[in-house]
Write an enzyme that holds these catalytic residues in place. Sequence first.
Site, PDB file in Angstrom:
ATOM      1  N   PRO A 100      34.094  45.895  40.594  1.00 41.44           N
ATOM      2  CA  PRO A 100      34.953  46.622  39.661  1.00 41.44           C
ATOM      3  C   PRO A 100      35.662  45.698  38.671  1.00 41.44           C
ATOM      4  O   PRO A 100      36.161  44.634  39.043  1.00 41.44           O
ATOM      5  CB  PRO A 100      35.965  47.316  40.580  1.00 41.44           C
ATOM      6  CG  PRO A 100      35.267  47.429  41.899  1.00 41.44           C
ATOM      7  CD  PRO A 100      34.417  46.207  42.005  1.00 41.44           C
ATOM      8  N   CYS A 101      35.683  46.127  37.422  1.00 43.00           N
ATOM      9  CA  CYS A 101      36.467  45.412  36.409  1.00 43.00           C
ATOM     10  C   CYS A 101      37.948  45.747  36.574  1.00 43.00           C
ATOM     11  O   CYS A 101      38.804  44.867  36.546  1.00 43.00           O
ATOM     12  CB  CYS A 101      35.995  45.789  35.012  1.00 43.00           C
ATOM     13  SG  CYS A 101      34.307  45.262  34.667  1.00 43.00           S
ATOM     14  N   LEU A 102      38.253  47.021  36.747  1.00 43.69           N
ATOM     15  CA  LEU A 102      39.619  47.421  37.084  1.00 43.69           C
ATOM     16  C   LEU A 102      39.897  47.007  38.518  1.00 43.69           C
ATOM     17  O   LEU A 102      39.154  47.359  39.430  1.00 43.69           O
ATOM     18  CB  LEU A 102      39.779  48.935  36.940  1.00 43.69           C
ATOM     19  CG  LEU A 102      41.059  49.553  37.515  1.00 43.69           C
ATOM     20  CD1 LEU A 102      42.299  49.041  36.789  1.00 43.69           C
ATOM     21  CD2 LEU A 102      40.978  51.075  37.476  1.00 43.69           C
TER      22      LEU A 102
ATOM     23  N   ARG B   3      40.061  42.393  35.652  1.00 44.43           N
ATOM     24  CA  ARG B   3      39.564  41.012  35.673  1.00 44.43           C
ATOM     25  C   ARG B   3      38.727  40.746  34.418  1.00 44.43           C
ATOM     26  O   ARG B   3      38.663  39.622  33.913  1.00 44.43           O
ATOM     27  CB  ARG B   3      38.722  40.752  36.926  1.00 44.43           C
ATOM     28  CG  ARG B   3      37.465  41.601  36.976  1.00 44.43           C
ATOM     29  CD  ARG B   3      36.475  41.192  38.041  1.00 44.43           C
ATOM     30  NE  ARG B   3      35.292  42.043  37.931  1.00 44.43           N
ATOM     31  CZ  ARG B   3      34.268  41.814  37.132  1.00 44.43           C
ATOM     32  NH1 ARG B   3      34.246  40.751  36.350  1.00 44.43           N
ATOM     33  NH2 ARG B   3      33.242  42.636  37.086  1.00 44.43           N
TER      34      ARG B   3
END
Length: 209
Positions: free
Chosen positions: A131-133, A152
């Site tokens: 996940p980016c979030l 990130r």
Amino acid sequence: MAKFIRTNSISQAWLTCVKKIMQEGHEVTDERGSLTKELQNVILEITNPNDNTIPECSPWHDDRLETYKKELLDPDNEQGFVYTYGNRLRQYFKIDQIDTCIEKLNNCPQSRRAIAITIDPIQDNKVDEIPCLQEIAFLIRDNQLYMTDFFRSNDCGGATFPNLFGIREVGYYVAKNTDTELVNMVHHAMSLHIYEHDWDKCREILRKY
């Protein structure tokens, strides 16, 4: 170097970031070999999250934005994607973290413990797609809701705009269920970047902006 940007609306925040990345971003090649322009540790404060302005230059003008906004509150991952934010926040860890945040805030409006995460350190360290979030956190002060998220990695050319509207929906949900009003959003992106294949599109955006 960290950059702090305060704007009135989500749209203004996105447009400002596109401009800064294209003018000031450093070229970085990522793990996939994709060339990007990047700014590190960009912190956006959005002081009027209720502003629904969508600029003409935005690529998100159709029903896709409405669909995406709902996905961040949808616990199901019926399509079998590697991950969805809604699933990670509301079902993946066998707990609805958003409803748990609401419960904590209703029990103690001054709580600093209303935090929801997406990262699974055991599974996500075994795969490439993570996940980016990473986190959303909530505070209530003077009966008003403040929300902070941490990414990130955030693709400003393609994802930041819908990401912010989707996260706002989570804030609205928490506000509704704590009898508060969402008055402030802070978005922290450790790597805020635009991919090379979007540079021409972003240059055209800047010509209109």
